[in-house]
Design a protein around this motif. Structure first.
Motif, PDB file in Angstrom:
ATOM      1  N   LEU A 138       0.825  -1.226  -0.153  1.00 52.47           N
ATOM      2  CA  LEU A 138       0.123  -0.226   0.078  1.00 52.47           C
ATOM      3  C   LEU A 138       0.878   1.123   0.144  1.00 52.47           C
ATOM      4  O   LEU A 138       0.803   2.360  -0.679  1.00 52.47           O
ATOM      5  CB  LEU A 138      -0.924  -0.016   1.084  1.00 52.47           C
ATOM      6  CG  LEU A 138      -1.685   0.955   1.432  1.00 52.47           C
ATOM      7  CD1 LEU A 138      -2.943   1.318   0.158  1.00 52.47           C
ATOM      8  CD2 LEU A 138      -2.742   0.918   2.697  1.00 52.47           C
ATOM      9  N   GLN A 139       1.912   1.331   0.855  1.00 53.45           N
ATOM     10  CA  GLN A 139       2.927   2.386   1.027  1.00 53.45           C
ATOM     11  C   GLN A 139       3.463   2.476  -0.350  1.00 53.45           C
ATOM     12  O   GLN A 139       3.504   3.563  -0.943  1.00 53.45           O
ATOM     13  CB  GLN A 139       4.042   1.868   1.766  1.00 53.45           C
ATOM     14  CG  GLN A 139       3.641   1.842   3.444  1.00 53.45           C
ATOM     15  CD  GLN A 139       3.866   3.376   4.014  1.00 53.45           C
ATOM     16  OE1 GLN A 139       4.810   3.982   3.313  1.00 53.45           O
ATOM     17  NE2 GLN A 139       3.113   3.788   5.182  1.00 53.45           N
ATOM     18  N   SER A 149       2.451   1.647  -3.417  1.00 56.91           N
ATOM     19  CA  SER A 149       1.432   2.049  -4.463  1.00 56.91           C
ATOM     20  C   SER A 149       1.126   3.689  -4.239  1.00 56.91           C
ATOM     21  O   SER A 149       0.869   4.276  -5.039  1.00 56.91           O
ATOM     22  CB  SER A 149       0.317   1.034  -4.424  1.00 56.91           C
ATOM     23  OG  SER A 149      -0.948   1.828  -4.116  1.00 56.91           O
ATOM     24  N   CYS A 150       1.200   4.262  -2.947  1.00 59.55           N
ATOM     25  CA  CYS A 150       0.902   5.371  -2.577  1.00 59.55           C
ATOM     26  C   CYS A 150       1.870   6.313  -3.161  1.00 59.55           C
ATOM     27  O   CYS A 150       1.892   7.421  -3.418  1.00 59.55           O
ATOM     28  CB  CYS A 150       0.293   5.757  -1.266  1.00 59.55           C
ATOM     29  SG  CYS A 150      -1.283   4.999  -0.864  1.00 59.55           S
ATOM     30  N   ASP A 151       3.352   5.803  -2.992  1.00 61.62           N
ATOM     31  CA  ASP A 151       4.483   6.589  -3.535  1.00 61.62           C
ATOM     32  C   ASP A 151       4.302   6.550  -4.949  1.00 61.62           C
ATOM     33  O   ASP A 151       4.594   7.740  -5.342  1.00 61.62           O
ATOM     34  CB  ASP A 151       5.469   5.604  -3.169  1.00 61.62           C
ATOM     35  CG  ASP A 151       6.353   5.612  -1.978  1.00 61.62           C
ATOM     36  OD1 ASP A 151       6.306   6.866  -1.431  1.00 61.62           O
ATOM     37  OD2 ASP A 151       7.063   4.720  -1.541  1.00 61.62           O
ATOM     38  N   GLU A 152       3.843   5.606  -5.757  1.00 62.68           N
ATOM     39  CA  GLU A 152       3.799   5.753  -7.209  1.00 62.68           C
ATOM     40  C   GLU A 152       2.662   6.805  -7.471  1.00 62.68           C
ATOM     41  O   GLU A 152       2.835   7.528  -8.274  1.00 62.68           O
ATOM     42  CB  GLU A 152       3.006   4.371  -7.483  1.00 62.68           C
ATOM     43  CG  GLU A 152       4.004   3.337  -7.614  1.00 62.68           C
ATOM     44  CD  GLU A 152       5.098   3.549  -8.858  1.00 62.68           C
ATOM     45  OE1 GLU A 152       4.731   3.972 -10.011  1.00 62.68           O
ATOM     46  OE2 GLU A 152       6.451   3.584  -8.510  1.00 62.68           O
ATOM     47  N   LEU A 153       1.453   6.784  -6.567  1.00 64.34           N
ATOM     48  CA  LEU A 153       0.649   7.786  -6.874  1.00 64.34           C
ATOM     49  C   LEU A 153       1.339   9.430  -6.710  1.00 64.34           C
ATOM     50  O   LEU A 153       0.988  10.105  -7.387  1.00 64.34           O
ATOM     51  CB  LEU A 153      -0.698   7.639  -5.844  1.00 64.34           C
ATOM     52  CG  LEU A 153      -1.734   6.819  -6.352  1.00 64.34           C
ATOM     53  CD1 LEU A 153      -2.625   6.479  -5.256  1.00 64.34           C
ATOM     54  CD2 LEU A 153      -2.432   7.487  -7.490  1.00 64.34           C
ATOM     55  N   ALA A 196       1.708   7.556   2.183  1.00 69.32           N
ATOM     56  CA  ALA A 196       3.030   7.041   1.940  1.00 69.32           C
ATOM     57  C   ALA A 196       3.979   7.917   2.908  1.00 69.32           C
ATOM     58  O   ALA A 196       4.630   7.001   3.648  1.00 69.32           O
ATOM     59  CB  ALA A 196       3.597   7.116   0.458  1.00 69.32           C
ATOM     60  N   LEU A 240      -5.471  -1.096  -0.772  1.00 66.31           N
ATOM     61  CA  LEU A 240      -4.562  -1.299  -1.854  1.00 66.31           C
ATOM     62  C   LEU A 240      -5.178  -1.357  -3.194  1.00 66.31           C
ATOM     63  O   LEU A 240      -4.711  -0.721  -3.882  1.00 66.31           O
ATOM     64  CB  LEU A 240      -3.805  -2.608  -1.382  1.00 66.31           C
ATOM     65  CG  LEU A 240      -2.727  -3.130  -2.485  1.00 66.31           C
ATOM     66  CD1 LEU A 240      -1.591  -2.036  -2.774  1.00 66.31           C
ATOM     67  CD2 LEU A 240      -2.133  -4.311  -2.060  1.00 66.31           C
ATOM     68  N   SER A 299      -6.191   2.287  -4.091  1.00 62.52           N
ATOM     69  CA  SER A 299      -5.116   2.797  -4.456  1.00 62.52           C
ATOM     70  C   SER A 299      -4.402   2.549  -5.873  1.00 62.52           C
ATOM     71  O   SER A 299      -4.100   3.350  -6.637  1.00 62.52           O
ATOM     72  CB  SER A 299      -3.946   2.803  -3.386  1.00 62.52           C
ATOM     73  OG  SER A 299      -2.789   2.524  -3.936  1.00 62.52           O
ATOM     74  N   LEU A 340      -4.136   4.577  -9.441  1.00 64.71           N
ATOM     75  CA  LEU A 340      -3.219   4.498 -10.591  1.00 64.71           C
ATOM     76  C   LEU A 340      -3.383   4.002 -11.960  1.00 64.71           C
ATOM     77  O   LEU A 340      -3.023   4.614 -12.869  1.00 64.71           O
ATOM     78  CB  LEU A 340      -1.959   3.298  -9.937  1.00 64.71           C
ATOM     79  CG  LEU A 340      -0.942   3.694  -8.857  1.00 64.71           C
ATOM     80  CD1 LEU A 340      -0.220   2.489  -8.512  1.00 64.71           C
ATOM     81  CD2 LEU A 340      -0.182   4.775  -9.594  1.00 64.71           C
TER      82      LEU A 340
END
Lengths: 244, 244
Positions: free
Chosen positions: A142-143, A145-149, B103, B142, B145, B149
DNA sequence: CGACGCTTTGAGGAGATTCAAGACACGTGG
DNA sequence: CCACGTGTCTTGAATCTCCTCAAAGCGTCG
């Protein structure tokens, strides 16, 4: 020979696992404790190879799981209804792809090697398994994927700036990501074509070429084909701040 | 009065919780079983109100947790170093924001009401709590999110097309999202300004205005200020397919 | 009812694209 | 090791889309 191909694995003869991988502070294990890393390590398939142009996974195919690049570089691409390619991202060692298949269980993007790559693979069915025994893994995903966002938002911000700034930012972005991974931040090889850079940035390859030449003429960078050297990082940075 | 303000809650007099919310098939509960929804429901703060122009959270402030819109509409914005606004997304009922703080634990974006909104709030500290008792909640986050993406990639694809296609796609996108939520898909009120639409799409407000007038002159839509009616959805859709 | 902000409309200009052609690099086979 | 051919990269000129600047119209809200 690409800089990105230089092996940076441990010099011992023990097989490399997540516990002794040099990318452990970047990849999936980042933020996990010793025991959790061990649990992840047991489920990861290592030493998968793809050569230049080969796909790691294809858009439309069932979710393969998460892929962590160990060496080399790749591109993550999407296609519109007419088959036009869109380069969504370039992937460097320690970076993770696969999120594009997680929501729908069907990959939304295609991951293609830009040079020979070595990657680790956490299969989809083992992720479910891990999410029961090691709930913190899902937290980590989750972290990430939110980084990606977050980084998508950054790209969106850049996409509103001029072509010159986009190219300058691209060079500095690659440089920084290489630095964090222990590579030279001032001299490296661009494994992708001008066409792919342009596609990613939303400009034509001619424009990319012209801007690279412009930066060269201003002594900001030195380019010989795909080899790039940053000569004046500070000034290149200033480019991003300037109005207009 | 905005269409989006029309209350669609259950007509019983029981207090609304996740279990009897009409948005349960869109919002966080989507994909959770009855018991899990109950657990989430216990931790959610309901009936938070913000009026037009007020922020739900600010970029730079600590992660507040997840926000689920119940009624009204909002915009999610980011700011570059010069303070220029970037409209990252428009938020409709049943949609979730907050991932931009997950994140780093610091919000990367600002969420602002475009009209009076009512929202549910799952506080950050309760998410950690839930991730222990109800691991499937993290799975759901997840999923959402990664959905985000995927939709960012779609926006990236659109950003390569002409201004006309971007506006056509924007109208159809809003229409579809309203339809799924049980609102009219052919007649609705745009709660955001031309400026905000343009900012989101990467064009100027003058260009948005011109294109809206063009669509009107071609009898594809009918516009009276912020009120919009789609007259020829099929033809509007064709716009997206056309070459050039 | 007046003022302010939002929207519309027009004219001119800038940045990036398109099309075209030439230079260069790289891999292959002689 | 060099010649050759293909694909990539560079460079130029013309064109186009969208932006900028300017001003007028409209709506909304105190």
């Amino acid at each position: 020979m690409s800089d990105l191909n230089i092996s940076k694995t441990s010099t011992t003869h023990r097989p490399v696992t997540c516990e002794n991988c040099n990318l452990d502070n970047l990849c999936i294990p980042k933020g996990l404790d010793r025991q959790e890393i061990g649990e992840v390590a047991l489920l990861v398939n290592r030493n998968n190879i793809r050569h230049k142009g080969e796909a790691i996974y294809h858009a439309g195919s069932p979710f393969r799981g998460m892929i962590a690049l160990r060496s080399g570089s790749a591109k993550l691409t999407s296609f519109d209804q007419d088959g036009n390619e869109l380069v969504v991202a370039f992937i460097l060692p320690g970076e993770i792809v696969g999120f594009d298949g997680l929501a729908t269980q069907i990959h939304n993007c295609t991951a293609i090697a830009l040079e020979t790559v070595n990657y680790c693979h956490l299969p989809a069915h083992k992720i479910e398994q891990l999410s029961l025994n090691t709930p913190s893994l899902v937290n980590v995903l989750l972290q990430r994927s939110c980084d990606e966002l977050d980084s998508q938002v950054q790209k969106l911000l850049m996409s509103r700036r001029s072509a010159e700034k986009r190219v300058a930012n691209f060079i500095l972005n690659i440089s920084e990501r290489l630095r964090v991974r222990g590579y030279s931040e001032l001299e490296f090889r661009l494994s992708m074509s001008r066409e792919e850079i342009g596609n990613h940035l939303g400009v034509t390859h001619e424009t990319v070429s012209r801007i690279i030449q412009l930066f060269q003429s201003r002594k900001l960078i030195e380019v010989k084909s795909k080899q790039l050297r940053i000569m004046d990082k500070k000034e290149l940075f200033n480019y991003l701040q300037l109005a207009h």
